[in-house]
Design an enzyme around this catalytic site. Structure first.
Site, PDB file in Angstrom:
ATOM      1  N   ASP A 179      89.930  83.152 145.348  1.00 40.05           N
ATOM      2  CA  ASP A 179      89.998  84.007 144.147  1.00 40.05           C
ATOM      3  C   ASP A 179      91.261  83.820 143.291  1.00 40.05           C
ATOM      4  O   ASP A 179      91.874  84.818 142.880  1.00 40.05           O
ATOM      5  CB  ASP A 179      89.850  85.480 144.551  1.00 40.05           C
ATOM      6  N   LYS A 228      80.987  84.873 144.712  1.00 42.05           N
ATOM      7  CA  LYS A 228      80.641  85.962 145.631  1.00 42.05           C
ATOM      8  C   LYS A 228      80.782  87.304 144.928  1.00 42.05           C
ATOM      9  O   LYS A 228      81.476  87.412 143.912  1.00 42.05           O
ATOM     10  CB  LYS A 228      81.533  85.907 146.871  1.00 42.05           C
ATOM     11  N   CYS A 273      90.372  90.005 150.141  1.00 46.55           N
ATOM     12  CA  CYS A 273      89.485  88.846 150.286  1.00 46.55           C
ATOM     13  C   CYS A 273      90.002  87.821 151.285  1.00 46.55           C
ATOM     14  O   CYS A 273      89.215  87.226 152.021  1.00 46.55           O
ATOM     15  CB  CYS A 273      89.182  88.249 148.923  1.00 46.55           C
TER      16      CYS A 273
END
Ligand code: VGL
Ligand code: ZN
Length: 211
Positions: A13, A111, A156
Site C-alpha cells: 500500500d 484489495k 495492512c
C-alpha cells in the site's frame, strides 16, 4: 540475511493516500519509499498491493451516520475500525506514490474491493475466510520466504505478515521500511503478535549488506 532467488518482496500500500497530504496519511509514510525502491532491485519477485475501495466502502466512517473515523464498530466478521474515505478506486489518492519505482514488479494485487468487507491482509479479507488468491500465486512460483514492507505497520503489514505465516510461508518484516498509523495500542499489539508468531524482523541495512 541473504536474499535468495526464491524470496518475494511484498510491498504494501505505498499509495498517495497513506503518505503525507493524503486522506489517511501515515506519519513519514513517504520515508520508506527510497529504501524500498533500493531493496526491490535485489529481489527477482516483487508484488505490490494497492488498497482499492468502492466509494461506498463500509470501512469508511462516512457510511455510518453518527460515527467518526477511528471509531470501532461490529461487522458480521468482528470488530472493524472506521477510516476516513481513502484509496477510492480510480482516484488520485489510490495511485501509487509517484516516487515508487519498481518496474520489474510482476503483480499488482488490489484489495478491499468488496463493499461489505475490508481487507487489511494481502492474503485474506477481514472475514479471515475469503482468499485474495495471493497464496496460490506465491506457491505456484516456488516462493518460500516473503519479506514484507510498506504501510501501515499496524494494519495492512501486520495482517499480511500474520496471514503469510498462517499460509506456511516464512515471513520477515522489514520494520524500518514500515510506518504505523499508530492508534492507541496498535503498535504494541503488532509487535506482540509478531513475537508470538515467531516472525523474524530485519532491517534494510542488514538486507542490503547481505549479512
Ligand atoms: C490500511 C487502514 C485502512 C493500511 C488500509 O494500508 O494499513 N489501513 N486501509
Ligand atoms: Zn483501506
Amino acid at each position: 540475511m541473504q536474499i535468495k532467488q526464491d524470496d518475494l518482496l511484498l510491498v504494501v500500500d505505498l499509495q498517495r493516500d497513506f503518505c503525507p497530504g493524503g486522506a489517511l496519511a501515515v506519519t513519514q509514510g513517504d520515508a520508506v519509499i527510497q529504501p524500498i525502491n533500493q531493496l526491490a532491485t535485489r529481489f527477482e519477485h516483487v508484488v505490490l498491493t494497492q488498497d482499492w475501495h468502492p466509494a461506498d466502502h463500509l470501512s469508511f466512517a462516512s457510511q455510518h451516520p453518527g460515527r467518526h473515523p477511528y471509531d470501532t464498530i461490529e461487522m458480521s466478521y468482528g470488530p472493524q475500525t472506521l477510516w476516513p474515505d481513502h484509496c477510492i478506486q480510480g482516484s488520485r489518492g489510490a495511485e501509487f506514490h509517484p516516487a515508487l519505482h519498481i518496474p520489474h514488479a510482476s503483480l499488482i494485487l488490489r484489495k478491499g474491493v468488496h463493499r461489505e468487507v475490508d481487507s487489511y491482509s494481502a492474503f485474506y479479507e477481514n472475514d479471515h475466510q475469503t482468499p485474495t488468491g495471493l497464496a496460490g500465486w506465491v506457491r505456484d512460483r516456488g516462493i518460500r520466504r516473503v519479506f514484507v514492507a510498506g504501510l501501515a505497520l499496524d494494519f495492512c503489514v501486520r495482517f499480511t505478515a500474520a496471514d503469510g505465516a498462517g499460509c506456511g510461508f516464512q515471513v520477515v518484516v522489514i520494520e524500518d521500511a514500515c510506518r504505523p498509523v499508530n492508534l492507541p495500542g496498535s503498535v504494541e499489539a503488532t509487535h506482540k503478535q509478531f513475537r508470538s508468531l515467531g516472525l523474524k524482523p530485519a532491517t534494510v541495512a542488514q538486507l542490503l549488506a547481505g549479512s
